[in-house]
Design a protein around this motif. Structure first.
Motif, PDB file in Angstrom:
ATOM      1  N   GLN A 123       0.813  -1.216   0.000  1.00  0.00           N
ATOM      2  CA  GLN A 123       0.000   0.000   0.000  1.00  0.00           C
ATOM      3  C   GLN A 123       0.846   1.265   0.000  1.00  0.00           C
ATOM      4  O   GLN A 123       0.316   2.364  -0.147  1.00  0.00           O
ATOM      5  N   ASN A 124       2.156   1.109   0.143  1.00  0.00           N
ATOM      6  CA  ASN A 124       3.037   2.270   0.141  1.00  0.00           C
ATOM      7  C   ASN A 124       3.139   2.869  -1.260  1.00  0.00           C
ATOM      8  O   ASN A 124       3.037   2.150  -2.257  1.00  0.00           O
ATOM      9  N   LYS A 125       3.367   4.173  -1.339  1.00  0.00           N
ATOM     10  CA  LYS A 125       3.492   4.803  -2.652  1.00  0.00           C
ATOM     11  C   LYS A 125       4.719   4.291  -3.404  1.00  0.00           C
ATOM     12  O   LYS A 125       4.785   4.377  -4.636  1.00  0.00           O
ATOM     13  N   PRO A 167       6.401   0.737  -3.044  1.00  0.00           N
ATOM     14  CA  PRO A 167       6.522  -0.573  -2.399  1.00  0.00           C
ATOM     15  C   PRO A 167       7.961  -1.066  -2.288  1.00  0.00           C
ATOM     16  O   PRO A 167       8.334  -1.683  -1.284  1.00  0.00           O
ATOM     17  N   LEU A 168       8.789  -0.795  -3.297  1.00  0.00           N
ATOM     18  CA  LEU A 168      10.171  -1.256  -3.266  1.00  0.00           C
ATOM     19  C   LEU A 168      10.950  -0.610  -2.130  1.00  0.00           C
ATOM     20  O   LEU A 168      11.707  -1.273  -1.412  1.00  0.00           O
ATOM     21  N   ASP A 169      10.762   0.699  -1.946  1.00  0.00           N
ATOM     22  CA  ASP A 169      11.450   1.393  -0.861  1.00  0.00           C
ATOM     23  C   ASP A 169      11.029   0.839   0.494  1.00  0.00           C
ATOM     24  O   ASP A 169      11.861   0.648   1.387  1.00  0.00           O
ATOM     25  N   ARG A 170       9.733   0.599   0.649  1.00  0.00           N
ATOM     26  CA  ARG A 170       9.250   0.080   1.931  1.00  0.00           C
ATOM     27  C   ARG A 170       9.732  -1.347   2.159  1.00  0.00           C
ATOM     28  O   ARG A 170      10.005  -1.752   3.301  1.00  0.00           O
ATOM     29  N   PHE A 171       9.827  -2.120   1.090  1.00  0.00           N
ATOM     30  CA  PHE A 171      10.368  -3.473   1.190  1.00  0.00           C
ATOM     31  C   PHE A 171      11.782  -3.437   1.778  1.00  0.00           C
ATOM     32  O   PHE A 171      12.092  -4.171   2.725  1.00  0.00           O
ATOM     33  N   TYR A 172      12.635  -2.591   1.235  1.00  0.00           N
ATOM     34  CA  TYR A 172      14.014  -2.527   1.729  1.00  0.00           C
ATOM     35  C   TYR A 172      14.079  -1.936   3.137  1.00  0.00           C
ATOM     36  O   TYR A 172      14.961  -2.303   3.929  1.00  0.00           O
TER      37      TYR A 172
END
Length: 213
Positions: A132-134, A136-141
């Motif tokens: 749901q993050n704008k 997703p890749l950044d939040r994954f890391y």
């Protein structure tokens, strides 16, 4: 205050032969290094040990020897009553050394990956936040370096990732709280420390050639 020591070996490692890199290390460590078949894995291990050796010599634990490192069943290295942690990613090696409490460090370069391949490593609530993050890749890391650092701190295996709870400034494992301290060294990377006790950290860059003097 603790120091994070960082080496960027992607810059000039080709200036040194394997023999030059290995001659500063004890035979047992050399034997371990030669097990690595990939060049980057070999360099990451060797430079990590050279960095650790320098940190030891410049600390109050200068009587320690790399040969005295012990390994847990999960492969976590440490000295008796003194802890350290090493991480490496894409030409960087980082080290934190000298804490009497448990500590873990992790760095990762952000790359475009197929996120769904890693869904099984996250709690449903975490995966929902990632998706749901704008970005997703950044939040994954953001999650991943914290999970890895905490995993190293508590000395558990990847099979136990489900037992790690990750929050903004801390994580929990078996009802114990561990604190996160992110650090910056390259805008393309994420870096974080997980630790039993809160402390401030300072980032210090080390040139590869200084490790060979």
């Amino acid at each position: 205050m603790a120091e994070i020591w960082i080496v960027n070996f992607s810059i000039n490692s080709q200036q040194f032969t394997d023999e030059e890199l290995l001659k500063k290390l004890p035979e047992s460590t050399v034997d371990r290094a030669l097990r690595y078949l990939k060049r980057e894995s070999f360099l990451s291990f060797v430079i990590g040990r050279l960095l650790l050796k320098k940190a030891i010599l410049e600390s109050e634990y200068s009587s320690f020897l790399i040969e005295n490192i012990t390994y847990s069943d999960n492969g976590k290295p440490s000295f008796t009553n003194v802890n350290f942690s090493i991480s490496h990613s894409n030409g960087y090696v980082v080290l934190i050394f000298g804490t009497v409490f448990q500590v873990g460090i992790d760095i990762e370069k952000r790359k475009n990956i197929d996120l769904k391949l890693f869904k099984y490593l996250f709690r449903d609530s975490e995966w929902k936040i990632i998706m749901q993050n704008k970005s997703p890749l950044d939040r994954f890391y953001w999650y991943w370096v914290r999970k890895e650092a905490l995993l190293k701190t508590v000395d558990c295996s990847l099979k136990e990732l489900e037992g790690l709870e990750i929050f903004e400034d801390y994580g929990i494992y078996k009802d114990q709280r561990y604190y996160f301290k992110p650090f910056e060294f390259n805008p393309e990377f994420n870096g974080v420390i997980a630790m039993e006790e809160e402390m401030d950290v300072n980032v210090k860059f080390i040139e590869l050639e200084t490790l060979l003097k």
